[in-house]
Design an enzyme around this catalytic site. Structure first.
Site, PDB file in Angstrom:
ATOM      1  N   HIS A  11      -6.656  25.400  50.833  1.00 11.78           N
ATOM      2  CA  HIS A  11      -6.607  26.325  49.696  1.00 11.78           C
ATOM      3  C   HIS A  11      -5.153  26.706  49.448  1.00 11.78           C
ATOM      4  CE1 HIS A  11     -10.866  27.403  49.266  1.00 11.78           C
ATOM      5  NE2 HIS A  11     -10.962  27.469  50.569  1.00 11.78           N
ATOM      6  N   ARG A  54     -14.643  30.570  62.801  1.00 12.72           N
ATOM      7  CA  ARG A  54     -14.068  30.422  61.448  1.00 12.72           C
ATOM      8  C   ARG A  54     -12.600  30.065  61.619  1.00 12.72           C
ATOM      9  NH1 ARG A  54     -14.798  30.942  56.204  1.00 12.72           N
ATOM     10  NH2 ARG A  54     -17.048  31.032  56.570  1.00 12.72           N
ATOM     11  N   CYS A  78     -12.471  22.545  50.084  1.00  8.32           N
ATOM     12  CA  CYS A  78     -13.320  23.303  51.011  1.00  8.32           C
ATOM     13  C   CYS A  78     -14.811  23.176  50.665  1.00  8.32           C
ATOM     14  CB  CYS A  78     -12.854  24.754  51.052  1.00  8.32           C
ATOM     15  SG  CYS A  78     -13.322  25.576  52.548  1.00  8.32           S
TER      16      CYS A  78
HETATM   17  N1  GLN Z   1     -18.772  28.190  53.042  1.00  6.98           N
HETATM   18  C1  GLN Z   1     -17.962  27.073  53.535  1.00  6.98           C
HETATM   19  C2  GLN Z   1     -17.409  27.320  54.958  1.00  6.98           C
HETATM   20  O1  GLN Z   1     -17.262  28.441  55.364  1.00  6.98           O
HETATM   21  C3  GLN Z   1     -16.796  26.804  52.588  1.00  6.98           C
HETATM   22  C4  GLN Z   1     -15.812  27.963  52.550  1.00  6.98           C
HETATM   23  C5  GLN Z   1     -14.738  27.785  51.506  1.00  6.98           C
HETATM   24  O2  GLN Z   1     -14.917  27.134  50.470  1.00  6.98           O
HETATM   25  N2  GLN Z   1     -13.567  28.424  51.777  1.00  6.98           N
HETATM   26  O3  GLN Z   1     -17.074  26.353  55.640  1.00  6.98           O
END
Ligand code: GLN
Length: 244
Positions: free
Chosen positions: A195, A130, A96
Site C-alpha cells: 500500500h 497481522r 492487498c
Molecule cells: N483483509 C485482508 C487481510 O487482512 C486484506 C487487507 C488489506 O487489503 N489491507 O489480509
C-alpha cells in the site's frame, strides 16, 4: 507513433469498496504519468453491476475482510470476462485485498471462503499475525531493482504453478512472512501487498505498467520519455531498507 497520438483506458474496480491506505494514489499516478507525456487517458470507476470488458489496464485496491466479501461475489461473476481480458494482454494491478481475490480464494478467519477469479495461480489464508510495516522488495526486472511500500495484512498468500513473485522481500513480510516472496505475477497480472500508495514512490514500476498496457493496445513496444522524477526518486530512496 508519438506519445501524444497514444491513449489508454483504465478501469478502477470497485473503488467505493476497496480503496484502503490511499490506493487511489495509484490511479492518479498512472493518469498523471500518461498525461504529462501527452498520452490521453480515460479512467472509469467500475461499480457493482457495471460491465468490466474492454479496458487496457485494471486496478483494484485493498480493503478489510467485510469490503472484500462485498466485492468477491461481484468480481467472481465477472471471472470469465476478466480472464478474457487477461489473455488479451490487459494489465492488472491488485493491492492487498484486491490481490488476494486475483487468486483462487481467500479464506478469512472463521468465515466462509471467498472465491477469487484465478487470474493467477495462488491462494490466501488468514494468518494469526497481522503484518504491519514498511517493506522493501528487490525485483529482477525493474531499474532501479527496488520497490518500497507499506503492508497491513493478516492474509498469507502462496504462489503456485507459473505464477512468479514480483520480487524478494529485503525488509517486511511480503506474501506470507516465510518464503520471502513478494507479490505475484502471471502474464500481465500483478498483485502486491504494498500500500502506501505504491506507484507514487515507485515511478519506474508505474511506467513499466504503462508500457505494457500500450504494447497490449498497439502491438508494439514503447519506451516512455523521461520525466523529472527527482521528488519521487528522493522519496523512494529514503524508504529503501527502512524498517518499521
Ligand atoms: N483483509 C485482508 C487481510 O487482512 C486484506 C487487507 C488489506 O487489503 N489491507 O489480509
Amino acid at each position: 507513433m508519438q506519445e501524444r497520438d497514444l491513449s489508454l483506458s483504465i478501469a478502477h474496480l470497485y473503488p467505493k469498496l476497496l480503496n484502503l491506505y490511499g490506493d487511489m494514489g495509484n490511479i492518479i499516478t498512472l493518469k498523471n504519468r500518461c498525461e504529462w507525456r501527452g498520452i490521453s487517458v480515460s479512467v472509469s470507476q467500475i461499480n457493482i453491476g457495471d460491465d468490466v470488458s474492454g479496458y487496457d489496464l485494471y486496478f483494484i485496491g485493498g480493503g478489510q475482510d467485510k469490503q472484500q466479501e462485498e466485492v468477491a461475489s461481484e468480481l467472481y461473476s465477472n471471472k470469465d470476462k476478466l480472464t478474457i481480458e487477461r489473455d488479451k494482454g490487459a494489465v492488472f494491478l491488485g493491492i492487498c485485498g484486491g490481490y488476494q481475490l486475483f487468486g483462487h480464494y481467500y479464506q478469512p478467519h472463521d468465515k466462509e471462503k471467498l472465491l477469487g477469479i484465478s487470474l493467477m495461480d495462488a491462494y490466501t489464508v488468514a494468518g494469526k499475525k497481522r503484518f504491519i510495516g514498511n517493506v522493501t522488495v528487490e525485483t529482477d526486472f525493474l531499474n532501479p531493482k527496488t520497490l518500497v511500500g507499506f503492508e497491513n495484512h493478516s492474509g498469507l498468500t502462496y504462489l503456485q504453478g507459473e505464477t512468479k513473485p514480483i520480487g524478494i522481500v529485503k525488509v517486511g513480510a511480503g506474501n506470507n512472512g516465510v518464503d520471502k516472496t513478494a507479490g505475484g505475477r502471471y502474464k500481465n497480472v500483478f498483485g502486491t501487498y504494498l500500500h502506501g500508495s505504491l506507484l507514487p514512490k515507485n515511478p519506474h514500476f508505474a511506467d513499466y505498467l504503462i508500457e505494457l498496457a500500450l504494447e497490449k493496445k498497439y502491438g508494439e513496444h514503447f519506451t516512455l520519455s523521461k520525466l523529472d522524477d527527482k521528488l519521487e526518486n528522493e522519496t523512494h530512496n529514503s524508504l529503501i531498507l527502512k524498517s518499521y
